[in-house]
Motif scaffolding. Sequence first.
Motif: not given
Lengths: 396, 366
Positions: A213-222, A323-332, A334-335, A362-367
Amino acid sequence: MKKVFSLLICLVILTGCWDRKELNERSIWLATGWDVAEDGGVEISGQIVIPANVQTQGGGGGATGQGFFAISAKGKDVRDALQNMQAKLPREAFFGQRRVIFLGEELAKRGVKDKLDINGRSADVSLRTDIFVIKGGTAKEIITIANPLEKSPVIATLKEHQESGGRGDTAYLNFLTAANRDGITPSIPSIEITKSLEGKAAGKEKSPNPKLLRLAGVSVFDKQLKMKGFLNNEENRNILWVMGFLKKMTITIKDGGGDKSIDLRSIRSKIKPTFDKNGKPSFTVTLTGEGALTENNSGLDVTYADNLRRLEKEFSKQAQDHVQQTINKVQKEYRLDILGLGEILHRHHPNRWKKLKTNWDQTFPGTTITVQAKIKVKQIGMSGPSLLYRESEIKK
Amino acid sequence: MKLSGLQIFWLMYTFQTGNIILLTISPVMKDAKQDVWIAYLIASVLGVLIVYIAVKTALQNPSQTLIVFSKRILGKWLGTVIVLVYLVQWYSVIGNILREFADFTITVLLPRTPSWVLLLTMVLLLVYITYIGGIEGIGRCCEVFGPIIMFSVVMLVIFSMKDFNAANLLPVFTDTGVVPILNGALTPLAFLGESVIMLMLVSFTDKPDKALKGAVWGITLSALTVTIVAVCVLLVFGPDISAKLRHPSFDVTSYISILGFIQNLEIIAVLVWILSVFVKLSLYFFAANYGTAQLFKVKNWRTLIWFTAPLFFCLAMFVPSHSYTFGYMKTYWVYYALPINMAGIPLLLLLVGSIRKKLALAPPGQ
């Protein structure tokens, strides 16, 4: 009088007890898996200790078999499934040692809000438990995979999680807290099946190249607790760093003249919100890390302070960009605010948050989120320049 | 039957601590959220005030119990009514606590044991200690149990420090406000106010003037312990989860994991609670029996035990109402017992008593 009393009390107390259960009447349950059954119910799978095979004392030989076995059953909910399972389990299931929860990907996608109540209601399980979403698989598969180093594979999973600097056994509580709050969306670590040697077909059991078994990062929930997607291991580390959970991490600079790595140990994050005149928030994330230079394949002589400072800058830049790239990815992509920036506002600017929280999704993705990283090299290891470079090739 | 000042101290500490820790944290979190500590501090101050008033009231007639001096102060009829109000409280709370005890023990410890076994065991223990030991026996018990409880709580708090998350304290005050915090403070106050039982106990002290110090310090320390535990629960679980758990302090203990092998300590929490519940029950049991005996002028109060013990067993066993199990503390205790039994009557007794004293001291004709 006293004698009568003592007798009466002895009668009540010393006559044995309803709930006496010897260890050999119980099946010790290590991990629970949740999957979707075909009829829309749940399929619960469990990993159970085989006590005879996990005894380590008593000298060599003896216990050589598998330390566990897997079992599963379907049902409307967990208890229903367990009742169906008990029909083929000779001992009563005991959940007091349950350390890990596995959620099949399909189940996670359909949502877990109406599935996991048992983990908070039952008195014998603790809220301290690790939880994983299985990337591209079901819990039923995962639960059968042994680990060559640990008698119980669940312990291996837990250790992998802790060794890689993640949330470990606080993951479930983190998930619950996030699910209850407005300013953060929940995320659950994820895990996948792989094999010991990359790129080779896994051998059978006991081969030197078993399935692992290998850790595979994280799963994002709404907010409805339905899984939306995954972030990979590196992105997971970046996110954990921002959230302040990360305990260790290695950063490597790719460089034509030779790669360099630093092992960060003392890792911190500070998030500072600022507001423009319309009250729109923006964040500055300051990441700090200290650690030891553990690899330096270039000709750089790190005993010179200037070189070290240059290295530190390169590491910082790299961390900052990633880290900036990751944050941008999360914002764009997954929002969803899995970083908990809304909670930062809630804690430090509660009055502003009251206005912001209704529209936060709604605000978070554009912050605007700016990342700054400051990395310090504290140790450089046993050599100055790499030993493979000639004197004339060393950059001083 | 005589109690020393130190015994009063441990009596009050043991009487309060375990039960408040187990039962009040969740309802307070519901109202006061991350400001629980403010709610508990308010409740602590008022709780100490209640015990102070109760002891002061009792000290007006240090050799008599509530049953006797309420009649002396307020006259035969009003005095009897007041005594009945207290007897209702004592009788009903014993049934409720017994049931709470059985419910909790079955849930967390002995799922297959029928509740009558637990109830019968507890009732027999109560009969034992009250019959043989009387109030002095209970007092001595507390001198042993009190330190055990204190030590266990301190240990559990230290063990859970590793999981503290200071961010759970924020934001202070903005999410809640004055009304929710005060609302939250009501529940622990209604528990701390049970110290009003000092109205009965002062007359059993060997030196009544020591009772005030012992009781006030006992409640203060107990309130402090409870506040610390509440903050500890908040720091580990945060307000949302704690409010939804029925016994968050119990879950915090089961959450402890030190180095992967100091785990499953919840049994210590259960021990603390059962010790505390035992003391609480026996004190109420004693008060109910002794009080009834004095009211009806029964010569030997111990004979009453043979009637009340089965009564309490039946009350806990055969009154099958959910509102008695889950709603009793929320409604009767907070909205009736707190304002009337714990605050109103002692104040009334104190006021009327001191006026009477002044009148009696003043020379006639002036």
